[in-house]
Design a protein around this motif. Structure first.
Motif, PDB file in Angstrom:
ATOM      1  N   TYR A  46     -15.766  -1.510  -5.784  1.00  9.31           N
ATOM      2  CA  TYR A  46     -14.418  -1.178  -6.267  1.00  9.31           C
ATOM      3  C   TYR A  46     -13.421  -2.212  -5.747  1.00  9.31           C
ATOM      4  N   PRO A  47     -12.907  -3.071  -6.623  1.00  8.77           N
ATOM      5  CA  PRO A  47     -11.941  -4.089  -6.190  1.00  8.77           C
ATOM      6  C   PRO A  47     -10.712  -3.454  -5.535  1.00  8.77           C
ATOM      7  N   GLY A  48     -10.387  -3.943  -4.338  1.00  2.37           N
ATOM      8  CA  GLY A  48      -9.191  -3.502  -3.647  1.00  2.37           C
ATOM      9  C   GLY A  48      -9.290  -2.191  -2.912  1.00  2.37           C
ATOM     10  N   PHE A  49     -10.411  -1.462  -3.065  1.00  7.52           N
ATOM     11  CA  PHE A  49     -10.518  -0.154  -2.429  1.00  7.52           C
ATOM     12  C   PHE A  49     -10.875  -0.313  -0.946  1.00  7.52           C
ATOM     13  N   PRO A  50     -10.326   0.578  -0.079  1.00  4.18           N
ATOM     14  CA  PRO A  50     -10.565   0.501   1.364  1.00  4.18           C
ATOM     15  C   PRO A  50     -11.760   1.344   1.797  1.00  4.18           C
ATOM     16  N   HIS A  51     -11.980   1.367   3.106  1.00  6.67           N
ATOM     17  CA  HIS A  51     -13.092   2.144   3.660  1.00  6.67           C
ATOM     18  C   HIS A  51     -12.949   3.631   3.329  1.00  6.67           C
ATOM     19  N   GLY A  52     -11.762   4.159   3.461  1.00  2.48           N
ATOM     20  CA  GLY A  52     -11.531   5.579   3.211  1.00  2.48           C
ATOM     21  C   GLY A  52     -11.219   5.891   1.757  1.00  2.48           C
ATOM     22  N   MET A  53     -11.892   5.215   0.859  1.00  2.00           N
ATOM     23  CA  MET A  53     -11.571   5.350  -0.573  1.00  2.00           C
ATOM     24  C   MET A  53     -11.866   6.742  -1.118  1.00  2.00           C
ATOM     25  N   LEU A  54     -12.776   7.482  -0.496  1.00  2.00           N
ATOM     26  CA  LEU A  54     -13.101   8.813  -1.011  1.00  2.00           C
ATOM     27  C   LEU A  54     -11.908   9.758  -0.897  1.00  2.00           C
ATOM     28  N   THR A  55     -10.955   9.416  -0.024  1.00  2.00           N
ATOM     29  CA  THR A  55      -9.750  10.233   0.135  1.00  2.00           C
ATOM     30  C   THR A  55      -8.599   9.710  -0.705  1.00  2.00           C
ATOM     31  N   VAL A  56      -8.292   8.424  -0.578  1.00  2.00           N
ATOM     32  CA  VAL A  56      -7.108   7.890  -1.259  1.00  2.00           C
ATOM     33  C   VAL A  56      -7.380   7.518  -2.714  1.00  2.00           C
ATOM     34  N   HIS A  57      -8.636   7.490  -3.109  1.00  2.00           N
ATOM     35  CA  HIS A  57      -8.992   7.263  -4.519  1.00  2.00           C
ATOM     36  C   HIS A  57     -10.004   8.319  -4.964  1.00  2.00           C
ATOM     37  N   ALA A  58      -9.751   9.561  -4.561  1.00  2.00           N
ATOM     38  CA  ALA A  58     -10.699  10.638  -4.834  1.00  2.00           C
ATOM     39  C   ALA A  58     -10.920  10.853  -6.324  1.00  2.00           C
ATOM     40  N   ASP A  59      -9.896  10.648  -7.149  1.00  2.00           N
ATOM     41  CA  ASP A  59     -10.052  10.869  -8.591  1.00  2.00           C
ATOM     42  C   ASP A  59     -11.096   9.938  -9.181  1.00  2.00           C
ATOM     43  N   VAL A  60     -11.091   8.685  -8.755  1.00  2.00           N
ATOM     44  CA  VAL A  60     -12.066   7.706  -9.245  1.00  2.00           C
ATOM     45  C   VAL A  60     -13.453   8.010  -8.698  1.00  2.00           C
ATOM     46  N   LEU A  61     -13.529   8.245  -7.401  1.00  2.00           N
ATOM     47  CA  LEU A  61     -14.830   8.489  -6.759  1.00  2.00           C
ATOM     48  C   LEU A  61     -15.476   9.767  -7.283  1.00  2.00           C
ATOM     49  N   ASN A  62     -14.693  10.827  -7.438  1.00  2.00           N
ATOM     50  CA  ASN A  62     -15.253  12.097  -7.898  1.00  2.00           C
ATOM     51  C   ASN A  62     -15.846  11.968  -9.290  1.00  2.00           C
ATOM     52  N   ALA A  98       0.838  -1.210   0.000  1.00  2.00           N
ATOM     53  CA  ALA A  98       0.000   0.000   0.000  1.00  2.00           C
ATOM     54  C   ALA A  98       0.865   1.249   0.000  1.00  2.00           C
ATOM     55  N   LYS A  99       0.443   2.269  -0.761  1.00  2.00           N
ATOM     56  CA  LYS A  99       1.110   3.567  -0.719  1.00  2.00           C
ATOM     57  C   LYS A  99       0.555   4.330   0.470  1.00  2.00           C
ATOM     58  N   ILE A 100       1.416   4.710   1.384  1.00  2.00           N
ATOM     59  CA  ILE A 100       0.991   5.342   2.633  1.00  2.00           C
ATOM     60  C   ILE A 100       1.182   6.850   2.552  1.00  2.00           C
ATOM     61  N   TYR A 101       0.159   7.586   2.985  1.00  2.00           N
ATOM     62  CA  TYR A 101       0.192   9.047   2.991  1.00  2.00           C
ATOM     63  C   TYR A 101       0.183   9.527   4.442  1.00  2.00           C
ATOM     64  N   PRO A 102       1.335   9.884   4.997  1.00  2.00           N
ATOM     65  CA  PRO A 102       1.366  10.338   6.393  1.00  2.00           C
ATOM     66  C   PRO A 102       0.448  11.526   6.660  1.00  2.00           C
ATOM     67  N   GLY A 103       0.328  12.429   5.698  1.00  2.00           N
ATOM     68  CA  GLY A 103      -0.544  13.582   5.892  1.00  2.00           C
ATOM     69  C   GLY A 103      -1.996  13.194   6.058  1.00  2.00           C
ATOM     70  N   VAL A 104      -2.428  12.153   5.354  1.00  2.00           N
ATOM     71  CA  VAL A 104      -3.806  11.659   5.474  1.00  2.00           C
ATOM     72  C   VAL A 104      -4.044  11.108   6.883  1.00  2.00           C
ATOM     73  N   ILE A 105      -3.062  10.370   7.387  1.00  2.00           N
ATOM     74  CA  ILE A 105      -3.161   9.830   8.747  1.00  2.00           C
ATOM     75  C   ILE A 105      -3.249  10.965   9.763  1.00  2.00           C
ATOM     76  N   GLN A 106      -2.387  11.964   9.604  1.00  2.00           N
ATOM     77  CA  GLN A 106      -2.381  13.088  10.533  1.00  2.00           C
ATOM     78  C   GLN A 106      -3.682  13.886  10.458  1.00  2.00           C
ATOM     79  N   ASN A 107      -4.238  14.015   9.260  1.00  2.00           N
ATOM     80  CA  ASN A 107      -5.482  14.770   9.109  1.00  2.00           C
ATOM     81  C   ASN A 107      -6.657  14.029   9.745  1.00  2.00           C
ATOM     82  N   TRP A 108      -6.659  12.705   9.639  1.00  2.00           N
ATOM     83  CA  TRP A 108      -7.695  11.899  10.306  1.00  2.00           C
ATOM     84  C   TRP A 108      -7.612  12.110  11.816  1.00  2.00           C
ATOM     85  N   TRP A 109      -6.371  12.026  12.349  1.00  2.00           N
ATOM     86  CA  TRP A 109      -6.167  12.212  13.785  1.00  2.00           C
ATOM     87  C   TRP A 109      -6.595  13.612  14.220  1.00  2.00           C
TER      88      TRP A 109
END
Length: 278
Positions: free
Chosen positions: A253-269, A176-187
């Motif tokens: 969406y195959p392989g997409f996680p719960h928070g897909m609206l953030t990490v796959h925003a291009d597809v969802l939008n 998985a490609k990890i985005y530290p900023g996404v984690i920090q923003n969730w927190w």
């Protein structure tokens, strides 16, 4: 800050961006986050000429940290108070996770009866019912949610770091490609809110049976769910919801996680725009 007061005196923060004459889209965030979780979608749709609205649920984000009312009925009533205050009509209501439950209750109880809603979208949403019961054998055991409550009460700050670092965005998956900023923003969003609201909210999102809400919805409804959702399993939620909706469309969406609206925003939008623009 723009706020409204509900009938029971709770101050609710909201955002209202884009042209006032644009078609309104109202976004409903998940637990334990805030309207900030929708910033990517709000910017995208505002730039495409839509009026975009999102609010912080009571006890979350910048809304009042009240002691009571952390249940789906109050969530929906608060959303209705915002929609009525802004006089949103022909609106599309989009909810993620717990926000999907809020949308279902709002549309069934307020939006359709008041003639304010045109379409709905449930993204990685909790309906119809998350907890395992005799009538819902495919649900998650109550002990799972008891574990959430214990982790929150023992050390909320650490719990709110563990969730986004691991299963929420699928960052615990190999490669998985990890985005530290996404984690920090969730927190950041989680820690802005009230521990009491978050604790009580676990019962709201896990034990509220929304079968009748889904059956009552007649507007076109898009159900979007990641097939690798580790928080709200697709089989227990979307695959059951689509059977209850009168006018539903399912997209997984195959392989997409719960928070897909953030990490796959291009597809969802893109998919949201196609549905809304029908």
């Amino acid at each position: 800050m723009p706020t409204i007061k509900t009938s029971d005196g709770v101050e609710i923060f909201y955002k209202d961006w884009g042209p006032r004459g644009g078609r309104p889209i109202m976004f409903h965030h998940g637990w334990p986050l805030s309207s900030d979780d929708w910033d990517t979608q709000m910017l995208f749709f505002a730039q495409n000429g839509y009026r975009v609205v999102a609010h912080d649920r009571r006890g979350h984000g910048r809304s009042a940290q009240v002691s009571e009312g952390h249940d789906m009925d109050h969530y929906a009533a608060d959303a209705a108070a915002v929609a009525n205050h802004l006089d949103l009509r022909n609106a599309v209501h989009i909810g993620h996770s717990t926000g999907g439950g809020e949308v279902a209750r709002y549309v069934a109880k307020f939006g359709e009866p008041q003639g304010r809603v045109a379409k709905a979208v449930l993204v990685s949403a909790v309906p119809p019912l998350m907890v395992k019961t005799d009538a819902n054998p495919g649900g998650l055991p109550l002990e799972v949610f008891d574990g959430f409550r214990k982790a929150l009460a023992d050390n909320r700050a650490q719990f709110f770091l563990d969730v986004p670092t691991g299963p929420f965005y699928g960052f615990n998956r190999v490669g998985a490609k990890i985005y530290p900023g996404v984690i920090q923003n969730w927190w950041r969003q989680g820690m802005m809110g009230s521990a009491k609201a978050h604790y009580d909210g676990i019962k709201a999102f896990s034990e509220t049976d929304q079968t009748e809400d889904l059956k009552a919805m007649t507007v076109p409804t898009l159900v979007m769910h990641g097939e690798d959702d580790q928080i709200v399993p697709v089989a227990a939620a979307a695959l059951r919801s689509i059977k209850l909706l009168q006018n539903g469309t399912l997209k997984t969406y195959p392989g997409f996680p719960h928070g897909m609206l953030t990490v796959h925003a291009d597809v969802l939008n893109a998919d949201l725009l196609a549905f809304i623009g029908d």
